[in-house]
Design a protein around this motif. Sequence first.
Motif, PDB file in Angstrom:
ATOM      1  N   LEU A 169      16.308  54.241   9.819  1.00 43.93           N
ATOM      2  CA  LEU A 169      16.599  54.945  11.066  1.00 43.93           C
ATOM      3  C   LEU A 169      17.859  55.787  10.946  1.00 43.93           C
ATOM      4  O   LEU A 169      17.925  56.903  11.474  1.00 43.93           O
ATOM      5  CB  LEU A 169      16.739  53.943  12.203  1.00 43.93           C
ATOM      6  N   THR A 173      17.302  64.490  10.935  1.00 43.42           N
ATOM      7  CA  THR A 173      16.927  65.285  12.099  1.00 43.42           C
ATOM      8  C   THR A 173      18.108  66.098  12.612  1.00 43.42           C
ATOM      9  O   THR A 173      17.938  67.220  13.094  1.00 43.42           O
ATOM     10  CB  THR A 173      16.390  64.385  13.221  1.00 43.42           C
ATOM     11  N   LEU A 182      19.515  53.712  17.289  1.00 41.92           N
ATOM     12  CA  LEU A 182      19.067  54.719  16.324  1.00 41.92           C
ATOM     13  C   LEU A 182      17.645  55.183  16.600  1.00 41.92           C
ATOM     14  O   LEU A 182      17.322  56.370  16.435  1.00 41.92           O
ATOM     15  CB  LEU A 182      19.175  54.144  14.911  1.00 41.92           C
ATOM     16  N   ARG A 199      24.963  65.847  18.054  1.00 40.30           N
ATOM     17  CA  ARG A 199      24.835  64.914  16.939  1.00 40.30           C
ATOM     18  C   ARG A 199      26.193  64.767  16.263  1.00 40.30           C
ATOM     19  O   ARG A 199      26.405  65.231  15.149  1.00 40.30           O
ATOM     20  CB  ARG A 199      23.782  65.413  15.956  1.00 40.30           C
ATOM     21  N   ALA A 247      16.984  58.855   9.025  1.00 46.90           N
ATOM     22  CA  ALA A 247      16.202  59.759   9.870  1.00 46.90           C
ATOM     23  C   ALA A 247      17.085  60.452  10.898  1.00 46.90           C
ATOM     24  O   ALA A 247      16.892  61.634  11.198  1.00 46.90           O
ATOM     25  CB  ALA A 247      15.084  58.986  10.568  1.00 46.90           C
ATOM     26  N   TYR A 248      18.062  59.739  11.452  1.00 49.57           N
ATOM     27  CA  TYR A 248      18.979  60.338  12.422  1.00 49.57           C
ATOM     28  C   TYR A 248      19.780  61.474  11.777  1.00 49.57           C
ATOM     29  O   TYR A 248      19.915  62.556  12.345  1.00 49.57           O
ATOM     30  CB  TYR A 248      19.908  59.262  12.966  1.00 49.57           C
ATOM     31  N   VAL A 270      16.750  59.068  17.295  1.00 52.17           N
ATOM     32  CA  VAL A 270      15.868  59.854  16.425  1.00 52.17           C
ATOM     33  C   VAL A 270      14.723  60.469  17.226  1.00 52.17           C
ATOM     34  O   VAL A 270      14.423  61.653  17.109  1.00 52.17           O
ATOM     35  CB  VAL A 270      15.319  58.970  15.288  1.00 52.17           C
ATOM     36  N   ARG A 306      14.419  60.477  20.678  1.00 46.72           N
ATOM     37  CA  ARG A 306      14.850  61.015  21.965  1.00 46.72           C
ATOM     38  C   ARG A 306      14.135  60.371  23.141  1.00 46.72           C
ATOM     39  O   ARG A 306      13.745  61.032  24.099  1.00 46.72           O
ATOM     40  CB  ARG A 306      14.656  62.525  22.011  1.00 46.72           C
TER      41      ARG A 306
END
Length: 611
Positions: free
Chosen positions: A596, A603, A513, A447, A599-600, A517, A519
């Motif tokens: 998004l 996570t 995105l 990431r 959220a990325y 997020v 996968r």
Amino acid sequence: MLQAIGLTSTPRQDRPPAVDDLTFEARPGAVTALLGSAGSGKTTALRLMLELEPGRGTTYFRGRPLHRIAQPQREVGVLLGDIPGHPSRTLRSQLRMLCAATGVPASRAEELTRAVGLDGLERRRIGTLPIGADRRLGLASALLGDPHTLLLDEPDSGLSAAERGRLHEFLRAHADGGGTVLYTTADPKDAVRNADRVVTLHAGRLVGDQDVTEFARTRLRPRVSVRTPQAARLAAVVTQEARAARRPVEVVAEDGNRLSVYGSDCAAVGDTAFRHGVPIHRLAAETGDSGAPAGSGRAAPRTAAGDGRPESGGAGRRAGTAGPAPADASPRSSVSRDESRDIGAGKSGVARRPARSPLRPLRYEIHRLLGVPSTPLVLTAVLLVSVTLALLLGRGGRAALPAVLAGWPALSPLPPAALGAGLLGAFSFGEEYRYPALTTGRGAVPRRPGLLLAKLTVAAVVALLLGAAVVVVDLTVLRFVYGGELVAVPGNWPTLSASWLGLMVGCAWAGVLGAGVFRAAAAGVAAVLAVPVAFVPLMQQVLTGPSVRSAAGFPARLREFAGPQWSPAVDRWLAGGLRVLGQPSGVALSLTLTGLLCAYVFTGLRRKARW
């Protein structure tokens, strides 16, 4: 010098840990074999060393843990399991993409292709490679960064005898050059043939750390395996006759009714059993691992032929649990522990922060995009579908010209170009998780902001080119079929173009995105479709309600606030941009991308905290 200290995996479901308090060293200039049967914890141990598995303990690579190494690919080369990579990607494109991730020149791929014997296979796809070439590709991938340490999980699995010999010659050459080689194997004979030191695991625990000569003497001695219901009686009479004849015979009681007799042969043991009336169910000469190692709770004490008493510490020596080997056990070792710590700490003694991976993210992403056949297939399919829909919509003459040029029928939530841009964006992360290529970093897909920025940049450029190509091709085909006088360019084409290209970029970013997020590429496509299906109707109700206030005149007020130097051209462009963003689809897409992205980031933070 590789030093593994107290490696212990996290237990799952009230089971014992797969690796329990594992401590050993792999010296430079030597090949070390991590020996153990299936389920003994060999692969888990490697993953703990690479910080890919949750657990406790530390592994030092020349005095530094992996997370303190600025460029891990330059220090550690890894081969774990199957070769990561899209099966449709060619061998050459796979290595070039990994060169960009490692930060080495692309010429390094050609150099290693020749070194590992893959000449002539550069254009073969990974999915069509034979098993031998597949393993050699894995070795080339591990060597791209010219690492000092190689960690290989059963590298000769499935290879022929000749290919296995070439592989171990290559590993020996790497060790002779001063490198450290650690590989796992389940065959003790393979460890004796190819390693300088053997570290033995059983049930996740260390049961032997020996020089290969000592290992061969204690674990690979020829023996006679006997199975009889009167094992204790046979052991006693064999020992008694050997003592009387002054022969160095050793009898070890194994599981159940099985004996291992060292220093004798089948004929002598069979004759002794016949003379004393002991029934024999099995009698065979063996060479290899004699069964459960010491510490497993299954091996009984051995009996020496000299005095008939249990040999003190014999089981431990047989399993290789003797003390550490002397410092000169490996003649090729040229770096001491203190020197390796000095090298790892550096002159300042301050640990460096790891570099962002991949080291050249933009070049890596371009190689990833162009290395698979899905990219040209999606682009070609989008152009063909758009042209077909444009001809059908233009034939009736009732559809608006922008919808005709975009090939956007009223029944479709998005035009084909937007769906194609979103699909390519979803592939950018979805294929990373399905076919991981960055396994030597902190997880399959790090990431890193640099990697995300590269993916967003490449996805935006591809979306802009695709959107422009669709409009130009559709306009050309419509004029050719229906005539130029029937298809005229509208006067407000700048605003329409901005809205169109903004839709392309927004869909591409939503795909990137969404797949990052969740996968999965399917999740990225779902995030693209959620904008027109779910959010646009909601935004239409919100923005057209009776209590909504107009933002007219906002550019003029902003110009007064900023100063009198604001030009009228900038005013017009700002007003046009606000009109585009103020549409329901623009607001919905902006909110989706913001959610998004949050959220990325969230996570990614949770994952770091868990590790």
